[in-house]
Design an enzyme around this catalytic site. Structure first.
Site, PDB file in Angstrom:
ATOM      1  N   TYR A 141      -9.905  18.499   6.548  1.00 29.86           N
ATOM      2  CA  TYR A 141     -10.539  19.542   7.365  1.00 29.86           C
ATOM      3  C   TYR A 141     -11.628  18.982   8.275  1.00 29.86           C
ATOM      4  CZ  TYR A 141      -8.131  23.048   4.505  1.00 29.86           C
ATOM      5  OH  TYR A 141      -7.181  23.813   3.866  1.00 29.86           O
ATOM      6  N   LYS A 187      -1.784  13.656  -4.560  1.00 28.53           N
ATOM      7  CA  LYS A 187      -0.396  13.430  -4.146  1.00 28.53           C
ATOM      8  C   LYS A 187      -0.218  11.922  -4.006  1.00 28.53           C
ATOM      9  CE  LYS A 187       3.616  15.085  -2.790  1.00 28.53           C
ATOM     10  NZ  LYS A 187       4.554  15.690  -3.758  1.00 28.53           N
ATOM     11  N   ASP A 219       2.105  19.337  -6.248  1.00 33.03           N
ATOM     12  CA  ASP A 219       3.245  20.265  -6.298  1.00 33.03           C
ATOM     13  C   ASP A 219       3.491  20.710  -7.741  1.00 33.03           C
ATOM     14  OD1 ASP A 219       3.769  17.554  -6.593  1.00 33.03           O
ATOM     15  OD2 ASP A 219       5.802  17.642  -5.810  1.00 33.03           O
ATOM     16  N   ASP A 243      -8.056  24.293  -1.582  1.00 31.78           N
ATOM     17  CA  ASP A 243      -8.005  25.546  -0.818  1.00 31.78           C
ATOM     18  C   ASP A 243      -6.841  26.390  -1.327  1.00 31.78           C
ATOM     19  OD1 ASP A 243      -8.358  27.455   1.087  1.00 31.78           O
ATOM     20  OD2 ASP A 243      -7.913  26.183   2.811  1.00 31.78           O
ATOM     21  N   ASP A 247      -6.798  29.641  -4.634  1.00 34.07           N
ATOM     22  CA  ASP A 247      -6.283  30.993  -4.369  1.00 34.07           C
ATOM     23  C   ASP A 247      -5.195  31.374  -5.370  1.00 34.07           C
ATOM     24  OD1 ASP A 247      -8.003  31.428  -2.309  1.00 34.07           O
ATOM     25  OD2 ASP A 247      -6.469  31.929  -0.825  1.00 34.07           O
TER      26      ASP A 247
END
Ligand code: NAD
Length: 357
Positions: A141, A187, A219, A243, A247
């Protein structure tokens, strides 16, 4: 003990839920010999209306001179067409950056009385209690170079060693206050930056051998959170992965009106409900104050290091839900529909009763 708290109610229901949060702070402080000095400032749309600036130097300086910041929510239809840098949400990004809040903590905890409103089966969610630690000021980001033209678009996922070290330490320290398990999510099978993240976390772990460290690919983590969320205690991850995972983790345990958060740095900390300003219900006493109140419980835990006070607030939330009180967002057949104020009053009574019992 005396503490300075900056209150930033913001816009819409931010104002209503902050009022509830302050009542809870005052009540709980009185039981634990703590005194709070509150200073209230404008942020977001209301600040733009007053000063044509969503985050003034005055508001920022007040935050920089406090022990903790409590924020309601910002935004609303009225300010949607402003240029990006004047939008209420721009104030939040700048505030987090100026306060150096590099860790975002989002709990995923199921309240027993609300189990049946989860999208997952009762036996899968019953007893779920973990936190997602998301790195908040680095990663893709913020990485450069970034941009796009007619032919391609690009961002840079970069982590510097000190950024990973400090959040890894935070994760191990928090795990020590909980069940002593950290799951670092990356990852590393595809991304070099993730292999680097994994190496650094493993190195930092040498100083925390009492904490159990495991690694998981992102994943798989997304699958495991909905398949068997009880396996987690502390999930540690980067900005982008966090992020998304925070959620998912939040929603398996219920409504937006129930989700608290904390953002913590070296020196400062900010507490806020996850939800926004909900302009559709603002000013109608329909807002669920429990996300804000649960954020106050986090403030007592992480900034004031007062676990009993934090647990008292959480126990009062469970008791109030057990008593059948529901704001419209969590209402179901057979429960008692209440306003923001009624929910807050019942909760304050429960805090008092539990403390004195
Ligand atoms: P929102 O979270 O404000 O509302 C989404 C839906 O959930 C609405 O129907 C709302 O009524 C409901 N809801 C949210 N919180 C609730 C609560 N405590 N009790 C009962 N119902 C609740 O998200 P949105 O509608 O996408 O955004 C509204 C404004 O808030 C926008 O300007 C957005 O940019 C801003 N926003 C701010 C923050 C923040 O301040 N941290 C976060 C998200 C959105």
């Amino acid at each position: 003990m005396n503490y300075k708290i900056t209150l930033l109610p913001g816009d819409g229901i931010g104002v209503e839920v902050t009022a509830s949060a302050v009542e809870v702070m005052k009540k709980v402080a009185s039981f634990y010999d703590m005194e709070f000095e509150f200073t209230e400032k404008l942020i977001g749309g209301c600040s733009y209306d007053a000063f044509e600036n969503p985050l003034t130097e005055d508001t920022l300086n007040t935050c920089l001179d406090s022990d903790a910041v409590f924020l309601g929510a910002v935004g609303g239809y009225k300010w949607e067409s402003l240029p990006h840098h004047l939008k209420p949400e721009a104030a939040l990004l700048r505030l987090r950056k100026e306060l150096g809040l590099y860790t975002n903590i989002r709990p995923a905890k199921i309240y027993e009385p609300l189990i049946d409103s989860s999208s997952l089966k009762r036996e899968v969610v019953n007893g779920v209690d973990f936190v997602v630690l998301r790195e908040l000021t680095g990663g893709i980001y913020f990485g450069n170079p970034r941009g796009f033209d007619d032919a391609h678009g690009f961002n840079t996922m970069i982590y510097y060693k000190e950024e990973v070290v400090r959040i890894a330490k935070m994760a191990f320290e928090i795990a020590r206050l909980r069940n002593g398990k950290v799951m670092s999510v990356d990852k590393a099978n595809v991304l070099e930056v993730s292999q680097f993240w994994r190496n650094v976390v493993t190195e930092v772990h040498k100083d925390y051998s009492d904490v159990q460290l495991s690694h998981m690919y992102v994943d798989n983590a997304a699958m495991q959170i909905v398949r068997n969320p009880k396996q987690f205690d502390v999930i540690l991850t980067s900005n982008l992965f966090g992020d998304i995972l925070s959620d998912i983790a939040g929603m398996i345990t219920g409504s937006l009106g129930m989700l608290p958060s904390a953002s913590i740095g070296e020196k400062y900390s900010l507490y806020e409900p996850v939800h926004g300003s909900a302009p559709d219900i603002a000013g109608q006493s329909k807002a669920n104050p429990l996300a804000a109140i649960s954020s106050v419980a986090m403030m007592f835990k992480y900034t004031f290091k007062n676990n009993p006070a934090s647990e008292l607030i959480e126990a009062a939330i469970t008791k109030t839900l057990d008593d059948g009180l529901r704001t419209p967002d969590i209402f179901s057949e057979g429960m008692k529909l209440v306003s923001t104020n009624e929910m807050t009053s019942a909760l304050l009574n429960n805090i008092e009763n539990i403390y004195k019992s």
